[in-house]
Motif scaffolding. Structure first.
Motif, PDB file in Angstrom:
ATOM      1  N   SER A  51     -56.446  28.732 -44.177  1.00  0.00           N
ATOM      2  CA  SER A  51     -55.352  29.702 -44.026  1.00  0.00           C
ATOM      3  C   SER A  51     -54.724  30.109 -45.348  1.00  0.00           C
ATOM      4  CB  SER A  51     -54.238  29.141 -43.142  1.00  0.00           C
ATOM      5  OG  SER A  51     -54.743  28.500 -42.039  1.00  0.00           O
ATOM      6  N   HIS A  77     -46.071  29.350 -41.982  1.00  0.00           N
ATOM      7  CA  HIS A  77     -47.056  28.272 -41.823  1.00  0.00           C
ATOM      8  C   HIS A  77     -46.450  27.069 -41.094  1.00  0.00           C
ATOM      9  CE1 HIS A  77     -50.653  29.758 -43.780  1.00  0.00           C
ATOM     10  NE2 HIS A  77     -49.897  30.259 -44.743  1.00  0.00           N
ATOM     11  N   GLY A  80     -46.489  27.940 -37.553  1.00  0.00           N
ATOM     12  CA  GLY A  80     -47.866  27.848 -37.059  1.00  0.00           C
ATOM     13  C   GLY A  80     -48.266  26.415 -36.772  1.00  0.00           C
ATOM     14  N   VAL A 117     -50.916  30.758 -30.737  1.00  0.00           N
ATOM     15  CA  VAL A 117     -50.797  32.051 -31.416  1.00  0.00           C
ATOM     16  C   VAL A 117     -49.589  32.822 -30.881  1.00  0.00           C
ATOM     17  CG1 VAL A 117     -51.895  34.314 -31.746  1.00  0.00           C
ATOM     18  CG2 VAL A 117     -53.219  32.224 -32.085  1.00  0.00           C
ATOM     19  N   THR A 120     -46.438  31.189 -32.255  1.00  0.00           N
ATOM     20  CA  THR A 120     -46.302  31.467 -33.691  1.00  0.00           C
ATOM     21  C   THR A 120     -45.752  32.871 -33.908  1.00  0.00           C
ATOM     22  OG1 THR A 120     -48.111  29.955 -34.223  1.00  0.00           O
ATOM     23  CG2 THR A 120     -47.544  31.595 -35.889  1.00  0.00           C
ATOM     24  N   ALA A 134     -50.414  32.599 -40.832  1.00  0.00           N
ATOM     25  CA  ALA A 134     -49.973  31.440 -40.048  1.00  0.00           C
ATOM     26  C   ALA A 134     -50.710  31.363 -38.713  1.00  0.00           C
ATOM     27  CB  ALA A 134     -48.468  31.492 -39.821  1.00  0.00           C
ATOM     28  N   ALA A 135     -51.215  32.482 -38.231  1.00  0.00           N
ATOM     29  CA  ALA A 135     -52.013  32.460 -36.996  1.00  0.00           C
ATOM     30  C   ALA A 135     -53.305  31.683 -37.221  1.00  0.00           C
ATOM     31  CB  ALA A 135     -52.313  33.885 -36.521  1.00  0.00           C
ATOM     32  N   THR A 137     -53.520  29.139 -39.338  1.00  0.00           N
ATOM     33  CA  THR A 137     -53.090  27.742 -39.374  1.00  0.00           C
ATOM     34  C   THR A 137     -52.923  27.196 -37.965  1.00  0.00           C
ATOM     35  OG1 THR A 137     -51.980  28.050 -41.499  1.00  0.00           O
ATOM     36  CG2 THR A 137     -51.260  26.187 -40.167  1.00  0.00           C
ATOM     37  N   THR A 138     -52.277  27.962 -37.101  1.00  0.00           N
ATOM     38  CA  THR A 138     -52.054  27.488 -35.736  1.00  0.00           C
ATOM     39  C   THR A 138     -53.372  27.323 -34.980  1.00  0.00           C
ATOM     40  OG1 THR A 138     -50.412  27.595 -33.988  1.00  0.00           O
ATOM     41  CG2 THR A 138     -51.648  29.613 -34.382  1.00  0.00           C
TER      42      THR A 138
END
Length: 185
Positions: A51, A77, A80, A117, A120, A134-135, A137-138
């Motif tokens: 990410s 983040h 996420g 998602v 987030t 951050a999507a 990361t999640t």
């Protein structure tokens, strides 16, 4: 000859503004990845993860974007990670195999990804901390590529902080907020 040139009112382009985007963006994104990776190597920690690539890309290519700012990067983040962990534990996906290593997408992992998602995005919107990377990361958490534990959260956030600090500094240099603004005012 333009009016600005004739009247002497043309703005001088300072160093960062004079570098073409096609040179600046790849150079900065690469330097950000190198910095996080090098610090991670020296510390023997895996502080670089997928990410961070999109985060560096965003900071380097669109430095004026709200999503590229320090706050958005760090809080995005963190949201996420939190959303991914919440979805994994809420739906029992922590018992399912990691998708990328097993090549098996299970229902709990799918639903954890969907919920992570959505959460987030919702939390990013509510906290004005939108950060599209951050999507990723999640999804790393929801799909099992990142272990859902405290050590992973620390590892990810150290990498994010290194990139956010350096990336925000270079982003500000690029858009003329630092150190040039003080010198011009």
């Amino acid at each position: 000859m333009s009016t600005q040139q004739r009247t002497g009112t043309a703005k001088r382009q300072h160093w960062p503004a004079a570098v073409p985007d096609a040179v600046w963006a790849p150079l900065v994104a690469g330097l950000l990845m190198l910095a996080v990776g090098t610090v991670g190597l020296l510390a023997h920690e895996p502080w670089i993860f997928p990410s961070l690539g999109p985060t560096a890309f965003l900071q380097a290519e669109t430095p004026e974007s709200r999503s590229a700012r320090f706050y958005n990067t760090v809080v995005g983040h963190l949201l996420g990670l939190g959303a991914g962990l919440a979805a994994v534990f809420l739906l029992g996906a922590d018992q399912a195999p990691a998708v990328l290593s097993s090549h098996d997408l299970t229902r709990p992992r799918l639903w954890a990804a969907v919920l992570a998602v959505a959460l987030t995005l919702l939390l990013g919107y509510l906290l004005r901390a939108s950060h599209p990377p951050a999507a990723a990361t999640t999804l790393l958490v929801a799909l099992g590529s990142l272990k859902p534990d405290w050590e992973m959260v620390q590892t990810v956030m150290v990498g994010v902080l290194i990139l956010a600090i350096l990336g925000d500094l270079l982003r500000r240099v690029r858009i003329g907020e630092w150190p040039l603004r003080a010198a011009r005012d």
